[in-house]
Design an enzyme around this catalytic site. Structure first.
Site, PDB file in Angstrom:
ATOM      1  N   HIS A   1      80.050 -15.849  -4.250  1.00 36.02           N
ATOM      2  CA  HIS A   1      81.503 -15.751  -4.172  1.00 36.02           C
ATOM      3  C   HIS A   1      81.880 -15.309  -2.767  1.00 36.02           C
ATOM      4  O   HIS A   1      81.025 -14.855  -1.992  1.00 36.02           O
ATOM      5  CB  HIS A   1      82.036 -14.739  -5.195  1.00 36.02           C
ATOM      6  CG  HIS A   1      81.377 -13.406  -5.078  1.00 36.02           C
ATOM      7  ND1 HIS A   1      80.211 -13.083  -5.769  1.00 36.02           N
ATOM      8  CD2 HIS A   1      81.670 -12.317  -4.315  1.00 36.02           C
ATOM      9  CE1 HIS A   1      79.842 -11.859  -5.456  1.00 36.02           C
ATOM     10  NE2 HIS A   1      80.699 -11.365  -4.568  1.00 36.02           N
TER      11      HIS A   1
ATOM     12  N   ASP B   1      72.442 -11.400  -3.365  1.00 40.41           N
ATOM     13  CA  ASP B   1      73.388 -10.756  -4.267  1.00 40.41           C
ATOM     14  C   ASP B   1      73.632 -11.639  -5.490  1.00 40.41           C
ATOM     15  O   ASP B   1      73.909 -12.836  -5.356  1.00 40.41           O
ATOM     16  CB  ASP B   1      74.703 -10.501  -3.528  1.00 40.41           C
ATOM     17  CG  ASP B   1      75.722  -9.784  -4.390  1.00 40.41           C
ATOM     18  OD1 ASP B   1      75.423  -8.658  -4.832  1.00 40.41           O
ATOM     19  OD2 ASP B   1      76.807 -10.353  -4.623  1.00 40.41           O
TER      20      ASP B   1
ATOM     21  N   ASP C   1      79.569   4.386  -8.989  1.00 38.73           N
ATOM     22  CA  ASP C   1      80.657   3.968  -8.110  1.00 38.73           C
ATOM     23  C   ASP C   1      82.004   4.501  -8.623  1.00 38.73           C
ATOM     24  O   ASP C   1      82.327   4.306  -9.787  1.00 38.73           O
ATOM     25  CB  ASP C   1      80.656   2.430  -8.074  1.00 38.73           C
ATOM     26  CG  ASP C   1      81.818   1.851  -7.296  1.00 38.73           C
ATOM     27  OD1 ASP C   1      82.317   2.536  -6.390  1.00 38.73           O
ATOM     28  OD2 ASP C   1      82.217   0.716  -7.615  1.00 38.73           O
TER      29      ASP C   1
ATOM     30  N   ARG D   1      78.690   6.429  -3.620  1.00 37.82           N
ATOM     31  CA  ARG D   1      78.904   5.871  -2.287  1.00 37.82           C
ATOM     32  C   ARG D   1      79.583   6.883  -1.363  1.00 37.82           C
ATOM     33  O   ARG D   1      80.359   6.530  -0.488  1.00 37.82           O
ATOM     34  CB  ARG D   1      79.735   4.589  -2.386  1.00 37.82           C
ATOM     35  CG  ARG D   1      79.083   3.531  -3.280  1.00 37.82           C
ATOM     36  CD  ARG D   1      79.978   2.316  -3.507  1.00 37.82           C
ATOM     37  NE  ARG D   1      79.327   1.339  -4.385  1.00 37.82           N
ATOM     38  CZ  ARG D   1      79.858   0.170  -4.729  1.00 37.82           C
ATOM     39  NH1 ARG D   1      81.058  -0.173  -4.275  1.00 37.82           N
ATOM     40  NH2 ARG D   1      79.194  -0.662  -5.523  1.00 37.82           N
TER      41      ARG D   1
ATOM     42  N   GLU E   1      68.400  -9.566  -6.138  1.00 41.36           N
ATOM     43  CA  GLU E   1      68.958  -8.531  -7.008  1.00 41.36           C
ATOM     44  C   GLU E   1      68.815  -9.012  -8.445  1.00 41.36           C
ATOM     45  O   GLU E   1      69.467  -9.975  -8.854  1.00 41.36           O
ATOM     46  CB  GLU E   1      70.437  -8.288  -6.697  1.00 41.36           C
ATOM     47  CG  GLU E   1      71.075  -7.294  -7.659  1.00 41.36           C
ATOM     48  CD  GLU E   1      72.589  -7.359  -7.697  1.00 41.36           C
ATOM     49  OE1 GLU E   1      73.198  -6.488  -8.352  1.00 41.36           O
ATOM     50  OE2 GLU E   1      73.179  -8.292  -7.095  1.00 41.36           O
TER      51      GLU E   1
ATOM     52  N   ARG F   1      68.631  -9.907   1.248  1.00 40.71           N
ATOM     53  CA  ARG F   1      68.705  -9.518  -0.162  1.00 40.71           C
ATOM     54  C   ARG F   1      69.743 -10.413  -0.816  1.00 40.71           C
ATOM     55  O   ARG F   1      70.879 -10.521  -0.351  1.00 40.71           O
ATOM     56  CB  ARG F   1      69.088  -8.042  -0.264  1.00 40.71           C
ATOM     57  CG  ARG F   1      69.269  -7.530  -1.704  1.00 40.71           C
ATOM     58  CD  ARG F   1      70.726  -7.469  -2.063  1.00 40.71           C
ATOM     59  NE  ARG F   1      71.018  -6.678  -3.248  1.00 40.71           N
ATOM     60  CZ  ARG F   1      72.191  -6.611  -3.835  1.00 40.71           C
ATOM     61  NH1 ARG F   1      73.232  -7.291  -3.339  1.00 40.71           N
ATOM     62  NH2 ARG F   1      72.385  -5.873  -4.899  1.00 40.71           N
TER      63      ARG F   1
ATOM     64  N   HIS G   1      73.543   1.655  -4.539  1.00 40.19           N
ATOM     65  CA  HIS G   1      75.007   1.712  -4.499  1.00 40.19           C
ATOM     66  C   HIS G   1      75.631   1.273  -5.818  1.00 40.19           C
ATOM     67  O   HIS G   1      76.833   1.427  -6.016  1.00 40.19           O
ATOM     68  CB  HIS G   1      75.537   0.831  -3.358  1.00 40.19           C
ATOM     69  CG  HIS G   1      75.304  -0.625  -3.554  1.00 40.19           C
ATOM     70  ND1 HIS G   1      74.042  -1.198  -3.556  1.00 40.19           N
ATOM     71  CD2 HIS G   1      76.164  -1.651  -3.775  1.00 40.19           C
ATOM     72  CE1 HIS G   1      74.147  -2.497  -3.758  1.00 40.19           C
ATOM     73  NE2 HIS G   1      75.411  -2.797  -3.904  1.00 40.19           N
ATOM     74  N   ASP G   2      74.818   0.739  -6.725  1.00 36.38           N
ATOM     75  CA  ASP G   2      75.307   0.259  -8.021  1.00 36.38           C
ATOM     76  C   ASP G   2      74.922   1.170  -9.178  1.00 36.38           C
ATOM     77  O   ASP G   2      75.086   0.792 -10.344  1.00 36.38           O
ATOM     78  CB  ASP G   2      74.758  -1.150  -8.297  1.00 36.38           C
ATOM     79  CG  ASP G   2      75.450  -2.223  -7.473  1.00 36.38           C
ATOM     80  OD1 ASP G   2      76.658  -2.081  -7.206  1.00 36.38           O
ATOM     81  OD2 ASP G   2      74.794  -3.212  -7.093  1.00 36.38           O
TER      82      ASP G   2
END
Length: 464
Positions: A134, A214, A355, A359, A244, A212, A310-311
């Site tokens: 996206h 996504d 999140d 972060r 990922e 990486r 971060h997830d």
């Protein structure tokens, strides 16, 4: 007792080429808006260290990363994974607006080239985020479709259900996970595909060491990633391509699309055993064996092993704020096959729920650092980098008791046994032959080894 023994990692003649540097690597993940800000105060930014906000920036930039590379070098980090750095509208930058441009808040091409160059001078590789499922609502191609509808030359770059294109009240176009500001790309369209691969060539040629992928599993046509791999490898045959993946990752470890995957399955298995105690050592042994079977022997040493990102919530928070449990979890991660990754700030004890709290801005006030954890992470990295068995050995995981697991790493030049005790009391584990404590250099006689409560012992058991 339950055990698992995975096959050697030696590749067969027909196995795909994977970058040989990865099994030796120690990764560190940075979320650029929150790592370090070189610029001064800015009224448009949150103050550095303010409670993180999904919609606001704290102004981390590429100069800030470059200025703090010595922190990574002192840790012993050898590879740096950056979440997106291309022009975007959010602080996470997964909404790309220009694949050929560094986000102006992060800097420019000169800043990027300096970061890559100075990282390489310290033997630190750079891996970027490939966000091609996206783009962002503000991408010029999507904005053109908004203005011109089906007459736009970019109309088929996206999946438009009806015109006029609108995000309100519901998007009239396909998105990533229902997010209106993330229009899904039609990567089967030749012009879009060429545009994206030109961007891949642009940044790979600038000297990066990998990508990486996504959400690659959301792409209906995996042929895109196979072609992506070819484009990358034509420029850099040793670039690392890691997907990922949160579920079993066998589809992404064949070498057709990527070298390996982020090992979220291992993360789940470790936290279930060490932190939540939902499982015992026998189950951990069985789950590591299943991961090895799913991944395959050739890819096992190239998996990107992690405990947070971060997830996810931060490791310290997942561990209930307990520093000893945090350190035990990291020690276990470093004992296992695959390249370990530290999420920024974990080495100094940063905490945070999922999140946006995971972060938060990197803590640079050394007075607030958990120096015990910092020292242990530094020691773990040094220990792993100095041990060929930990980097490249085969893996045998066995349950000693329900609370104690033994991880044997076998290499022709070295054998290491790692004893992990999650219990709140010391454990005594039989070991033979005699060996040497890798952390202290002390002799470990054959017989019973004392493993501290919530502790781990690394023993070199190589017969001499």
């Amino acid at each position: 007792m339950s055990s698992s023994h995975s096959a050697p990692t030696t590749a067969s003649p027909s196995a795909p080429h994977r970058p040989d540097w990865v099994p030796d690597a120690v990764f560190y993940q940075i979320f650029p808006d929150r790592w370090a800000r070189a610029g001064g105060p800015d009224p448009d930014l949150q103050p550095w260290g303010a409670p993180p906000d999904r919609d606001r920036f704290q102004g981390g930039d590429l100069i800030g990363i470059t200025e703090h590379l010595d922190h990574l070098a002192d840790l012993g980090v050898t590879a740096l994974y950056l979440t997106p750095v291309f022009a975007a509208g959010t602080n996470h930058r997964y909404d790309t607006e220009d694949y050929f441009r560094i986000d102006p808040m992060l800097g420019d091409d000169a800043n990027f080239d300096k970061l890559v160059g100075q990282a390489h001078e310290r033997d630190i590789r750079i891996v970027l985020d490939a966000v091609f499922h996206h783009c962002g609502y503000g991408h010029p191609a999507f904005q053109d479709v908004l203005r011109r509808g089906p007459e736009s030359p970019y109309a088929n770059w996206f999946f438009v259900d009806s015109y006029p294109v609108s995000a309100d009240p519901e998007p009239t176009y396909r998105t990533c996970s229902g997010c209106w500001y993330l229009p899904k790309l039609n990567v089967d369209h030749p012009a879009l595909r060429a545009h994206l691969f030109d961007a891949v060539r642009h940044w790979t040629t600038r000297g990066i060491d990998g990508w990486r992928l996504d959400v690659p599993y959301m792409m209906e046509n995996p042929g895109f990633w196979a072609e992506f791999r070819q484009v990358v490898r034509e420029i850099n045959p040793d670039a690392y391509i890691v997907a990922e993946v949160w579920e079993p990752a066998g589809e992404w470890t064949t070498g057709r699309t990527s070298d390996a995957a982020m090992n979220y399955q291992l993360r789940d298995a470790l936290l279930d055993f060490l932190v939540d105690r939902r499982t015992g050592a026998g189950t951990l042994a069985a789950r590591t064996a299943e991961i090895d079977r799913e991944v395959g022997a050739d890819a096992a040493g190239h998996m990107l092993n992690l405990l947070d990102s971060h997830d996810t919530a931060r490791l310290r928070t997942v561990c209930g704020g307990e520093p000893e449990l945090t350190r035990l979890s990291l020690a276990t991660l470093f004992a296992l096959r695959g390249a370990p990754m530290v999420y920024y700030g974990d080495e100094v004890g940063m905490a945070g729920l999922n999140d946006p709290e995971c972060r938060g801005a990197m803590q640079w006030d050394r007075a607030r650092w958990d120096t015990t954890t910092l020292d242990q992470v530094t020691a773990l990295i040094r220990l792993r980098r100095g041990s060929v068995a930990l980097r490249r050995g085969d893996q045998l995981v066995t349950a000693v008791t329900d609370d104690v697991v033994r991880i044997d790493r076998h290499h022709p030049d070295q054998q290491v046994a790692v004893l992990v005790n999650r219990a709140n009391h010391p454990a005594h584990v039989a070991i033979d032959p005699a060996g040497v404590d890798l952390a202290t250099g002390a002799a470990v006689p054959a017989g019973s080894v004392a493993v501290p409560a919530r502790g781990a012992v690394f023993v070199d058991t190589t017969r001499r």
